[in-house]
Design an enzyme around this catalytic site. Structure first.
Site: not given
Ligand code: NAD
Length: 308
Positions: A226, A255, A274
């Protein structure tokens, strides 16, 4: 929880065609229909949505079609007794493939040649500009669905993979795992730092001027998380002054990214709108998750991906 209707909010159209989502969600047991901002909800409704609306708190259950749920007021859901689920788990191929694309573009200079192609420009990059991903170090921050997918793919490309996860526990295909308080050390040797964590109080502004200064001058930042995980001015300054070599950004501070934003024309930045998770089967992936949870709800089981 007895769900009689799945209400597909019109904001879903930001990620996939509404008709496709409605068709994919159809089943014998519940009514599926699209709704707009004028709709009202009750305790037999599941709302499938891209964006939050206050009225959704009257429903039994709200499903956000993104992994990130930072725009939803989790406390309000808990206070209202409305279940909130997200779409973590379905982005393990799409986003990591996009990340491999950014890394390959930077290493093989593809983004530069694509720009030059517009001007029929045969200019070749300097001898010392291209490199191979093989043997380079990547630091994956957040080892959930997306981060693990990035680790698996970059490891398969022969990269040296390190990662950051809150527990510090080992992860598959990651040579060394750091905890968030060791972030400085985790990024220090990496050619690429890939942000795959959620936006939380802890991660907001995590990539600031001090962290960017810890990164190698020939390193690249990739943000598929994000926008606010990165301090905007700090990144722009780091790109302008050569603190780092470049950045690929799919997630932005506002965005759409404003027309006059300096990143649009920054030669060392790749900007995508995005779309790292975009795929022509997004509706099917979401529908499978929602349908599974409708069945769980009917059986009185807890819902998958519940965040409130
Ligand atoms: P997920 O919940 O499977 O994984 C997120 C991981 O980050 C978890 O393991 C969590 O413990 C870890 N985490 C939290 N805080 C942290 C920190 N301070 N340091 C290190 N790790 C930390 O989620 P995901 O499906 O892998 O998605 C992750 C993020 O990516 C989402 O929350 C979203 O914001 C973003 N995302 C972006 C897009 C895009 O189109 N660009 C698409 C999907 C998700």
């Amino acid at each position: 929880m007895d769900i009689a209707r799945i209400a597909v909010h019109e904001s879903v159209a930001k990620a996939c065609p509404l008709e496709a989502m409605v068709a994919a969600l159809q089943g014998p047991d519940v009514r599926v229909e699209t709704v707009g901002d004028d709709a009202s909800f009750d305790a037999s409704d599941c709302v499938v949505t891209f964006s939050p609306r206050e009225a959704f708190l009257d429903a039994a259950w709200v499903h956000g079609i993104r992994a990130g749920y930072d725009e939803f007021d989790v406390d309000a859901y808990e206070a209202a007794g409305t279940v909130l689920t997200n779409s973590t788990g379905i982005h393990g191929d799409t986003v990591p493939e996009t990340v491999v694309g950014y890394l390959t573009a930077f290493a093989r200079r593809l983004h530069v040649y694509r720009d030059r192609q517009r001007d029929n420009d045969w200019t070749q990059e300097p001898y010392d500009a291209p490199f191979t991903l093989t043997g380079e170090q990547v630091c994956v921050v957040g080892l959930g669905t997306i981060g693990q997918g990035v680790a698996d793919r970059t490891d398969a490309l022969g990269m040296d993979v390190v990662g950051v996860r809150r527990s510090g526990d080992p992860a598959e295909n990651v040579e060394r795992v750091y905890t968030p308080d060791e972030l400085d050390a985790a990024v220090a040797d990496a050619r690429f730092v890939v942000l795959c964590c959620p936006l939380t109080e802890e991660t907001e502004g995590m990539v600031d001027a001090a962290l960017l200064a810890q990164m190698r001058a020939d390193s690249y930042l990739v943000n598929v998380a994000r926008g606010p995980v990165v301090v905007e001015d700090a990144l722009l300054n780091a790109l302008d002054t050569g603190t780092i070599a470049g950045a690929a950004l799919d997630a932005h501070w506002a965005e759409p990214l404003p027309d006059d934003h300096p990143l649009w024309n920054h030669e060392s930045a790749i900007v995508t709108p995005h779309v790292a998770a975009a795929t022509s089967r997004y509706h099917e992936d979401i529908a499978a998750l929602v349908r599974e949870n409708v069945e769980r709800a009917t059986r009185g089981e807890s819902l998958r991906n519940r965040v409130a």
